[in-house]
Design a protein around this motif. Sequence first.
Motif, PDB file in Angstrom:
ATOM      1  N   ILE A   1       0.828  -1.211   0.000  1.00 58.74           N
ATOM      2  CA  ILE A   1       0.000   0.000   0.000  1.00 58.74           C
ATOM      3  C   ILE A   1       0.857   1.253   0.000  1.00 58.74           C
ATOM      4  O   ILE A   1       0.666   2.162  -0.817  1.00 58.74           O
ATOM      5  CB  ILE A   1      -0.958  -0.011   1.206  1.00 58.74           C
ATOM      6  N   VAL A   2       1.833   1.333   0.889  1.00 55.73           N
ATOM      7  CA  VAL A   2       2.625   2.568   0.983  1.00 55.73           C
ATOM      8  C   VAL A   2       3.595   2.715  -0.180  1.00 55.73           C
ATOM      9  O   VAL A   2       4.007   3.830  -0.530  1.00 55.73           O
ATOM     10  CB  VAL A   2       3.380   2.654   2.325  1.00 55.73           C
ATOM     11  N   ALA A   3       3.977   1.592  -0.812  1.00 57.60           N
ATOM     12  CA  ALA A   3       4.878   1.669  -1.963  1.00 57.60           C
ATOM     13  C   ALA A   3       4.123   1.890  -3.263  1.00 57.60           C
ATOM     14  O   ALA A   3       4.746   2.102  -4.310  1.00 57.60           O
ATOM     15  CB  ALA A   3       5.713   0.394  -2.065  1.00 57.60           C
TER      16      ALA A   3
ATOM     17  N   GLY B   1      12.729   2.629  -2.560  1.00 53.37           N
ATOM     18  CA  GLY B   1      13.501   1.981  -1.502  1.00 53.37           C
ATOM     19  C   GLY B   1      14.683   2.807  -1.048  1.00 53.37           C
ATOM     20  O   GLY B   1      15.003   2.864   0.148  1.00 53.37           O
ATOM     21  N   ILE B   2      15.362   3.467  -1.983  1.00 51.68           N
ATOM     22  CA  ILE B   2      16.534   4.270  -1.642  1.00 51.68           C
ATOM     23  C   ILE B   2      16.142   5.590  -1.000  1.00 51.68           C
ATOM     24  O   ILE B   2      16.795   6.073  -0.067  1.00 51.68           O
ATOM     25  CB  ILE B   2      17.391   4.507  -2.902  1.00 51.68           C
ATOM     26  N   ALA B   3      15.049   6.191  -1.471  1.00 50.36           N
ATOM     27  CA  ALA B   3      14.657   7.518  -0.988  1.00 50.36           C
ATOM     28  C   ALA B   3      13.981   7.484   0.376  1.00 50.36           C
ATOM     29  O   ALA B   3      13.904   8.510   1.062  1.00 50.36           O
ATOM     30  CB  ALA B   3      13.732   8.183  -2.005  1.00 50.36           C
ATOM     31  N   SER B   4      13.502   6.312   0.810  1.00 49.46           N
ATOM     32  CA  SER B   4      12.708   6.207   2.034  1.00 49.46           C
ATOM     33  C   SER B   4      13.549   5.824   3.237  1.00 49.46           C
ATOM     34  O   SER B   4      14.656   5.297   3.116  1.00 49.46           O
ATOM     35  CB  SER B   4      11.594   5.173   1.837  1.00 49.46           C
ATOM     36  N   GLY B   5      12.990   6.097   4.428  1.00 55.15           N
ATOM     37  CA  GLY B   5      13.613   5.655   5.668  1.00 55.15           C
ATOM     38  C   GLY B   5      13.555   4.136   5.775  1.00 55.15           C
ATOM     39  O   GLY B   5      13.031   3.455   4.888  1.00 55.15           O
ATOM     40  N   PRO B   6      14.096   3.580   6.867  1.00 55.31           N
ATOM     41  CA  PRO B   6      14.154   2.120   7.019  1.00 55.31           C
ATOM     42  C   PRO B   6      12.765   1.478   7.073  1.00 55.31           C
ATOM     43  O   PRO B   6      12.076   1.557   8.087  1.00 55.31           O
ATOM     44  CB  PRO B   6      14.929   1.919   8.319  1.00 55.31           C
ATOM     45  N   ILE B   7      12.371   0.847   5.997  1.00 57.91           N
ATOM     46  CA  ILE B   7      11.024   0.292   5.884  1.00 57.91           C
ATOM     47  C   ILE B   7      10.806  -0.851   6.857  1.00 57.91           C
ATOM     48  O   ILE B   7       9.706  -1.051   7.381  1.00 57.91           O
ATOM     49  CB  ILE B   7      10.789  -0.155   4.424  1.00 57.91           C
TER      50      ILE B   7
ATOM     51  N   SER C   1      -4.695   8.300   5.117  1.00 55.03           N
ATOM     52  CA  SER C   1      -4.636   7.937   3.701  1.00 55.03           C
ATOM     53  C   SER C   1      -3.218   7.481   3.376  1.00 55.03           C
ATOM     54  O   SER C   1      -2.270   7.829   4.088  1.00 55.03           O
ATOM     55  CB  SER C   1      -4.990   9.147   2.839  1.00 55.03           C
ATOM     56  N   PRO C   2      -3.022   6.699   2.308  1.00 54.47           N
ATOM     57  CA  PRO C   2      -1.663   6.297   1.943  1.00 54.47           C
ATOM     58  C   PRO C   2      -0.721   7.481   1.765  1.00 54.47           C
ATOM     59  O   PRO C   2       0.450   7.412   2.162  1.00 54.47           O
ATOM     60  CB  PRO C   2      -1.873   5.540   0.629  1.00 54.47           C
ATOM     61  N   GLU C   3      -1.205   8.564   1.173  1.00 50.38           N
ATOM     62  CA  GLU C   3      -0.361   9.736   0.969  1.00 50.38           C
ATOM     63  C   GLU C   3       0.088  10.336   2.295  1.00 50.38           C
ATOM     64  O   GLU C   3       1.273  10.654   2.481  1.00 50.38           O
ATOM     65  CB  GLU C   3      -1.110  10.794   0.145  1.00 50.38           C
TER      66      GLU C   3
ATOM     67  N   LEU D   1       8.498   8.116   4.137  1.00 55.20           N
ATOM     68  CA  LEU D   1       8.624   7.398   2.873  1.00 55.20           C
ATOM     69  C   LEU D   1       8.534   8.391   1.721  1.00 55.20           C
ATOM     70  O   LEU D   1       7.693   9.294   1.730  1.00 55.20           O
ATOM     71  CB  LEU D   1       7.519   6.347   2.743  1.00 55.20           C
ATOM     72  N   ALA D   2       9.390   8.236   0.730  1.00 55.53           N
ATOM     73  CA  ALA D   2       9.456   9.204  -0.361  1.00 55.53           C
ATOM     74  C   ALA D   2       9.477   8.505  -1.712  1.00 55.53           C
ATOM     75  O   ALA D   2       9.840   7.332  -1.815  1.00 55.53           O
ATOM     76  CB  ALA D   2      10.705  10.084  -0.211  1.00 55.53           C
ATOM     77  N   ALA D   3       9.101   9.259  -2.751  1.00 53.57           N
ATOM     78  CA  ALA D   3       9.187   8.824  -4.145  1.00 53.57           C
ATOM     79  C   ALA D   3       8.245   7.674  -4.470  1.00 53.57           C
ATOM     80  O   ALA D   3       8.500   6.913  -5.399  1.00 53.57           O
ATOM     81  CB  ALA D   3      10.626   8.454  -4.514  1.00 53.57           C
ATOM     82  N   ALA D   4       7.154   7.553  -3.721  1.00 53.77           N
ATOM     83  CA  ALA D   4       6.187   6.498  -4.033  1.00 53.77           C
ATOM     84  C   ALA D   4       5.351   6.906  -5.230  1.00 53.77           C
ATOM     85  O   ALA D   4       4.958   8.061  -5.374  1.00 53.77           O
ATOM     86  CB  ALA D   4       5.287   6.234  -2.833  1.00 53.77           C
TER      87      ALA D   4
END
Length: 286
Positions: free
Chosen positions: A157-159, A228-234, A246-248, A256-259
Amino acid sequence: MDEAEDDVPYLMRGVTRMVTDSSVLISSSEYLNDAELRDWTAYIMLRRNGADDPPETETVDLARILGRVQSRGRIEGLIAEERRTNAAFDAWMSEGFVSTFTLDDLAACPAGSVGRVLGSRIAAGAHGAKLVPAREAKGPYDYVLLRRAQTRWLEHIVAGASFDHFGESTTHFVRLANLFEHLGADLAGELAVFHMLAALRYMPRTVLHYPQVTMTLLQSLTRARRFGIASGPIFSLKYEDVLKLSPEMARTRLGLAAAEDIDTGAASAFWAEALDEAPPRAAINA
């Protein structure tokens, strides 16, 4: 140079093959030495898809095989070493948080929220999605595996990944990039083995048997790497804090970034031989 050496390809000159008295295949790789893993890899990479052996079940055998091949003692030693040098990872391990939310909790979340989306996907039986109940972890590595199992569907969902075969490939590649971004290479490597094999099985099978959807697969992998690279430790996310968002909004709260949301449902259905005609070709967004 004699005539015999003239017949040897340039890059092979001076190469001496090792010999052994062993009557069975043996190498310096514990992965190559395992007959079942060799068979799984060849079968999974080269097969066509079919309802008689659904692709959804393939990682069950992979997890079991790797549980035997990989050294738990080595991995737990690497976890201990990482905790000494990585304060954020140590804090996550020390907390030992385990999810306890239920299907009723998800149903009570607002429409369009992370929790409601997950609940609806589970209710629809989307790609075998389910909740993994809380239990006591049997050591540090078991805790990592437990959290991986508990968060895998939320990561879709978040990705922005669909609940389908190519969406599954996307989340494995997200994990690959993210683990190496936030952990030391040795520990990341051990934790990434499962994701690497689970993700790469899609590429040869797609090119060999379903080339019409290769570009869709590459598009989803490109986005997965970027996310995966732009986000914090998933691996350390606590989703209880964002189930009602909401997911956003959840992505912002979780770092989390660049989704990018991408629907790979039609391509996945064609790949799984549930559709006779491939969807229109997708372009890669580099």
